[in-house]
Design a protein around this motif. Sequence first.
Motif, PDB file in Angstrom:
ATOM      1  N   MET A 142       0.768  -1.204   0.043  1.00 48.05           N
ATOM      2  CA  MET A 142       0.096  -0.159  -0.010  1.00 48.05           C
ATOM      3  C   MET A 142       0.800   1.434  -0.042  1.00 48.05           C
ATOM      4  O   MET A 142       1.728   1.502   0.955  1.00 48.05           O
ATOM      5  CB  MET A 142      -0.947  -0.021   1.353  1.00 48.05           C
ATOM      6  N   ILE A 143       0.578   2.181  -0.800  1.00 47.94           N
ATOM      7  CA  ILE A 143       1.134   3.411  -1.041  1.00 47.94           C
ATOM      8  C   ILE A 143       0.717   4.135  -2.195  1.00 47.94           C
ATOM      9  O   ILE A 143      -0.208   3.672  -3.089  1.00 47.94           O
ATOM     10  CB  ILE A 143       2.814   3.338  -1.569  1.00 47.94           C
ATOM     11  N   SER A 144       0.762   5.606  -2.066  1.00 51.69           N
ATOM     12  CA  SER A 144       0.039   6.482  -2.885  1.00 51.69           C
ATOM     13  C   SER A 144       0.936   6.300  -4.067  1.00 51.69           C
ATOM     14  O   SER A 144       1.981   6.152  -4.058  1.00 51.69           O
ATOM     15  CB  SER A 144       0.093   7.843  -2.171  1.00 51.69           C
ATOM     16  N   LEU A 145       0.357   6.892  -5.046  1.00 54.79           N
ATOM     17  CA  LEU A 145       0.964   7.022  -6.527  1.00 54.79           C
ATOM     18  C   LEU A 145       1.875   8.064  -6.389  1.00 54.79           C
ATOM     19  O   LEU A 145       3.275   7.753  -6.839  1.00 54.79           O
ATOM     20  CB  LEU A 145       0.093   7.196  -7.475  1.00 54.79           C
ATOM     21  N   LEU A 146       1.900   9.106  -5.875  1.00 50.86           N
ATOM     22  CA  LEU A 146       2.780  10.164  -5.548  1.00 50.86           C
ATOM     23  C   LEU A 146       4.074   9.755  -4.898  1.00 50.86           C
ATOM     24  O   LEU A 146       5.100   9.863  -5.303  1.00 50.86           O
ATOM     25  CB  LEU A 146       2.310  11.482  -4.829  1.00 50.86           C
ATOM     26  N   SER A 147       3.770   8.894  -3.846  1.00 46.76           N
ATOM     27  CA  SER A 147       4.876   8.491  -2.942  1.00 46.76           C
ATOM     28  C   SER A 147       5.794   7.367  -3.912  1.00 46.76           C
ATOM     29  O   SER A 147       7.058   7.482  -3.668  1.00 46.76           O
ATOM     30  CB  SER A 147       4.333   7.930  -1.844  1.00 46.76           C
ATOM     31  N   LEU A 148       5.147   6.540  -4.536  1.00 41.27           N
ATOM     32  CA  LEU A 148       5.663   5.454  -5.456  1.00 41.27           C
ATOM     33  C   LEU A 148       6.599   6.355  -6.433  1.00 41.27           C
ATOM     34  O   LEU A 148       7.760   5.933  -6.815  1.00 41.27           O
ATOM     35  CB  LEU A 148       4.773   4.418  -5.974  1.00 41.27           C
TER      36      LEU A 148
END
Length: 95
Positions: free
Chosen positions: A53-59
Amino acid sequence: MSDFVWETADEIDHELANRFRNVRRRRKISQERLSEISGVSFGSIKRFENTGMISLLSLTKLAMSLGISDEIKDLFSNVGYLNIEEVIREQKNMK
């Protein structure tokens, strides 16, 4: 024709996280160091590698920090057509 999905979204996310972890380890960068250079919190990195689980921005920030942002930029770039109607629809939208 019906397509069968053999993996769940969670399974796909976990596999993505495992691949990411392997790249990070191969580059010999700790989660803590990656947090420092990416601006993504240590907790987010740890959660991503454990759960997927991670936001697209963080990825995207993590990928940029590891020098693999092209992998994100190329996402969905080589998607094949399901049928001729998709080809026709795309050609109409390009006009």
